[in-house]
Motif scaffolding. Structure first.
Motif, PDB file in Angstrom:
ATOM      1  N   ALA A  92     -35.073  -4.019  15.573  1.00 51.28           N
ATOM      2  CA  ALA A  92     -35.960  -2.838  15.512  1.00 51.28           C
ATOM      3  C   ALA A  92     -37.258  -3.027  16.285  1.00 51.28           C
ATOM      4  O   ALA A  92     -38.262  -2.382  15.988  1.00 51.28           O
ATOM      5  CB  ALA A  92     -36.259  -2.439  14.064  1.00 51.28           C
ATOM      6  N   TRP A  93     -37.254  -3.873  17.314  1.00 52.13           N
ATOM      7  CA  TRP A  93     -38.416  -3.992  18.206  1.00 52.13           C
ATOM      8  C   TRP A  93     -37.990  -3.783  19.660  1.00 52.13           C
ATOM      9  O   TRP A  93     -38.792  -3.977  20.581  1.00 52.13           O
ATOM     10  CB  TRP A  93     -39.065  -5.383  18.072  1.00 52.13           C
ATOM     11  CG  TRP A  93     -38.164  -6.512  18.514  1.00 52.13           C
ATOM     12  CD1 TRP A  93     -37.226  -7.154  17.767  1.00 52.13           C
ATOM     13  CD2 TRP A  93     -38.089  -7.109  19.822  1.00 52.13           C
ATOM     14  NE1 TRP A  93     -36.562  -8.102  18.521  1.00 52.13           N
ATOM     15  CE2 TRP A  93     -37.081  -8.092  19.784  1.00 52.13           C
ATOM     16  CE3 TRP A  93     -38.790  -6.895  21.023  1.00 52.13           C
ATOM     17  CZ2 TRP A  93     -36.733  -8.871  20.889  1.00 52.13           C
ATOM     18  CZ3 TRP A  93     -38.441  -7.674  22.123  1.00 52.13           C
ATOM     19  CH2 TRP A  93     -37.435  -8.643  22.051  1.00 52.13           C
ATOM     20  N   LEU A  94     -36.756  -3.345  19.873  1.00 50.78           N
ATOM     21  CA  LEU A  94     -36.175  -3.366  21.219  1.00 50.78           C
ATOM     22  C   LEU A  94     -36.771  -2.342  22.179  1.00 50.78           C
ATOM     23  O   LEU A  94     -36.443  -2.347  23.369  1.00 50.78           O
ATOM     24  CB  LEU A  94     -34.662  -3.186  21.151  1.00 50.78           C
ATOM     25  CG  LEU A  94     -33.916  -4.341  20.457  1.00 50.78           C
ATOM     26  CD1 LEU A  94     -32.425  -4.170  20.622  1.00 50.78           C
ATOM     27  CD2 LEU A  94     -34.356  -5.691  20.991  1.00 50.78           C
ATOM     28  N   ASP A  95     -37.656  -1.472  21.691  1.00 50.38           N
ATOM     29  CA  ASP A  95     -38.373  -0.599  22.609  1.00 50.38           C
ATOM     30  C   ASP A  95     -39.282  -1.405  23.535  1.00 50.38           C
ATOM     31  O   ASP A  95     -39.764  -0.885  24.554  1.00 50.38           O
ATOM     32  CB  ASP A  95     -39.191   0.429  21.840  1.00 50.38           C
ATOM     33  CG  ASP A  95     -40.163  -0.192  20.850  1.00 50.38           C
ATOM     34  OD1 ASP A  95     -39.841  -1.228  20.250  1.00 50.38           O
ATOM     35  OD2 ASP A  95     -41.269   0.362  20.675  1.00 50.38           O
ATOM     36  N   ARG A  96     -39.504  -2.685  23.218  1.00 51.38           N
ATOM     37  CA  ARG A  96     -40.339  -3.554  24.046  1.00 51.38           C
ATOM     38  C   ARG A  96     -39.520  -4.671  24.706  1.00 51.38           C
ATOM     39  O   ARG A  96     -40.092  -5.629  25.236  1.00 51.38           O
ATOM     40  CB  ARG A  96     -41.469  -4.154  23.207  1.00 51.38           C
ATOM     41  CG  ARG A  96     -42.298  -3.109  22.484  1.00 51.38           C
ATOM     42  CD  ARG A  96     -43.587  -3.649  21.938  1.00 51.38           C
ATOM     43  NE  ARG A  96     -44.547  -3.937  23.002  1.00 51.38           N
ATOM     44  CZ  ARG A  96     -45.787  -4.380  22.794  1.00 51.38           C
ATOM     45  NH1 ARG A  96     -46.196  -4.602  21.551  1.00 51.38           N
ATOM     46  NH2 ARG A  96     -46.600  -4.607  23.798  1.00 51.38           N
ATOM     47  N   LEU A  97     -38.207  -4.525  24.693  1.00 51.16           N
ATOM     48  CA  LEU A  97     -37.354  -5.565  25.258  1.00 51.16           C
ATOM     49  C   LEU A  97     -37.611  -5.764  26.748  1.00 51.16           C
ATOM     50  O   LEU A  97     -37.630  -6.904  27.237  1.00 51.16           O
ATOM     51  CB  LEU A  97     -35.880  -5.232  25.015  1.00 51.16           C
ATOM     52  CG  LEU A  97     -34.868  -6.276  25.514  1.00 51.16           C
ATOM     53  CD1 LEU A  97     -35.100  -7.626  24.858  1.00 51.16           C
ATOM     54  CD2 LEU A  97     -33.443  -5.782  25.263  1.00 51.16           C
ATOM     55  N   ASP A  98     -37.818  -4.681  27.490  1.00 43.30           N
ATOM     56  CA  ASP A  98     -38.077  -4.821  28.925  1.00 43.30           C
ATOM     57  C   ASP A  98     -39.362  -5.601  29.184  1.00 43.30           C
ATOM     58  O   ASP A  98     -39.440  -6.382  30.143  1.00 43.30           O
ATOM     59  CB  ASP A  98     -38.156  -3.444  29.590  1.00 43.30           C
ATOM     60  CG  ASP A  98     -36.797  -2.777  29.722  1.00 43.30           C
ATOM     61  OD1 ASP A  98     -35.776  -3.491  29.609  1.00 43.30           O
ATOM     62  OD2 ASP A  98     -36.747  -1.548  29.918  1.00 43.30           O
ATOM     63  N   LEU A 110     -35.429 -16.709  26.718  1.00 36.15           N
ATOM     64  CA  LEU A 110     -35.340 -15.891  25.510  1.00 36.15           C
ATOM     65  C   LEU A 110     -33.873 -15.597  25.233  1.00 36.15           C
ATOM     66  O   LEU A 110     -33.142 -15.143  26.117  1.00 36.15           O
ATOM     67  CB  LEU A 110     -36.111 -14.575  25.694  1.00 36.15           C
ATOM     68  CG  LEU A 110     -35.899 -13.489  24.632  1.00 36.15           C
ATOM     69  CD1 LEU A 110     -36.322 -13.972  23.257  1.00 36.15           C
ATOM     70  CD2 LEU A 110     -36.654 -12.210  25.009  1.00 36.15           C
ATOM     71  N   PHE A 111     -33.452 -15.878  24.013  1.00 36.08           N
ATOM     72  CA  PHE A 111     -32.093 -15.588  23.561  1.00 36.08           C
ATOM     73  C   PHE A 111     -32.214 -14.563  22.442  1.00 36.08           C
ATOM     74  O   PHE A 111     -32.785 -14.847  21.401  1.00 36.08           O
ATOM     75  CB  PHE A 111     -31.446 -16.875  23.036  1.00 36.08           C
ATOM     76  CG  PHE A 111     -29.971 -16.773  22.754  1.00 36.08           C
ATOM     77  CD1 PHE A 111     -29.484 -15.954  21.733  1.00 36.08           C
ATOM     78  CD2 PHE A 111     -29.061 -17.510  23.487  1.00 36.08           C
ATOM     79  CE1 PHE A 111     -28.137 -15.879  21.474  1.00 36.08           C
ATOM     80  CE2 PHE A 111     -27.705 -17.436  23.231  1.00 36.08           C
ATOM     81  CZ  PHE A 111     -27.234 -16.626  22.215  1.00 36.08           C
ATOM     82  N   TYR A 112     -31.699 -13.350  22.696  1.00 35.63           N
ATOM     83  CA  TYR A 112     -31.747 -12.306  21.660  1.00 35.63           C
ATOM     84  C   TYR A 112     -30.341 -11.899  21.256  1.00 35.63           C
ATOM     85  O   TYR A 112     -29.450 -11.723  22.095  1.00 35.63           O
ATOM     86  CB  TYR A 112     -32.495 -11.057  22.142  1.00 35.63           C
ATOM     87  CG  TYR A 112     -32.333  -9.921  21.146  1.00 35.63           C
ATOM     88  CD1 TYR A 112     -33.063  -9.924  19.967  1.00 35.63           C
ATOM     89  CD2 TYR A 112     -31.398  -8.909  21.354  1.00 35.63           C
ATOM     90  CE1 TYR A 112     -32.880  -8.919  19.016  1.00 35.63           C
ATOM     91  CE2 TYR A 112     -31.207  -7.907  20.407  1.00 35.63           C
ATOM     92  CZ  TYR A 112     -31.956  -7.925  19.246  1.00 35.63           C
ATOM     93  OH  TYR A 112     -31.761  -6.961  18.301  1.00 35.63           O
ATOM     94  N   ALA A 113     -30.152 -11.722  19.955  1.00 30.86           N
ATOM     95  CA  ALA A 113     -28.912 -11.139  19.445  1.00 30.86           C
ATOM     96  C   ALA A 113     -29.248 -10.316  18.217  1.00 30.86           C
ATOM     97  O   ALA A 113     -30.111 -10.691  17.416  1.00 30.86           O
ATOM     98  CB  ALA A 113     -27.896 -12.228  19.086  1.00 30.86           C
TER      99      ALA A 113
END
Length: 238
Positions: free
Chosen positions: A78-84, A97-100
């Motif tokens: 729920a923070w992926l609006d800042r993933l870029d 960075l490793f995200y899943a």
């Protein structure tokens, strides 16, 4: 391996127990009560950071790690609006960075099964699709990050679907997701296809948090020494 834990809730504590049992050393534990200790000097004591905090603190934790030159494994959703922005920081600092949305090996097999089934069902538009996810009452985001990943797998492969919706009546082209919060359920995800003559259901049910914690530790071991942005497909090879 020396590990910094950013977020020390149920997942952080489970990772702590498993990591210590495997001979790793936890050199830093950051929670909401001691955020001031998340300094570059303290972070640099770790070979890798594992981030399971809250949506409103995840991005700052990730930034702090990348700016300190520490690879970070992130499982907060729920923070992926800042993933870029996070990916740009990875490039800027030549970091890792490793995200899943879910670190369970079983769930990632479920992701692959979901995509493959959606490809097959695309030729059968008489079936409607919906999803349900069930988690413990302390989980704040809804739908879960895992449910969103499942929905993305459907949208990529079902031509008649254009979006998903949670908590309200779906419009044409939308996939309805029902989110339930009850008891101490670690996580259950269900995808249904309904027609007038039958129903096809695939389901993943977690029995504990241990599977998620083991996956996060595997990712932490794997990412040390690497540069870039990674996910479970990189770790598992599919």
């Amino acid at each position: 391996m020396k590990i910094a834990l950013l977020g020390y809730g149920k997942m952080g504590k489970t990772i702590d127990q498993l990591a210590t049992a495997d001979g790793h050393e936890i050199v830093l534990k950051i929670d909401k009560d001691n955020v001031a200790d998340r300094t570059p000097e303290n972070l640099k004591k770790a070979d890798v950071a594992i981030e399971f905090s809250q949506p409103d603190s995840a991005f700052d934790n990730i930034c702090a790690c990348l700016e300190s030159g520490v690879p970070v494994v992130a499982g907060t959703t729920a923070w992926l609006d800042r993933l870029d922005e996070a990916k740009a920081l990875v490039e800027q600092h030549q970091g890792a960075l490793f995200y899943a949305s879910n670190f369970s090996i079983g769930v990632n097999i479920f992701f692959a099964l979901n995509r493959q089934l959606a490809k097959m069902m695309n030729a059968h538009p008489d079936y409607t699709v919906d999803m349900e996810e069930i988690h413990h009452t302390q989980k704040l985001d809804a739908p879960s990050g895992t449910a969103i990943t499942l929905a993305e797998g459907l949208l990529d492969n079902l031509e008649q679907k254009s979006g998903w919706v949670e908590g309200k009546e779906p419009q044409a082209g939308e996939i309805p997701i029902t989110s339930k919060r009850e008891g101490m359920v670690p996580g259950t995800h269900i995808v249904n296809y309904h027609s007038s003559v039958d129903t096809i259901t695939i389901k993943h049910e977690a029995h504990s948090r241990e599977g998620f914690a083991k996956g996060a530790l595997s990712a932490a071991t794997w990412i040390v020494g690497k540069q870039g942005f990674f996910g479970m497909s990189d770790l598992l090879g599919y």
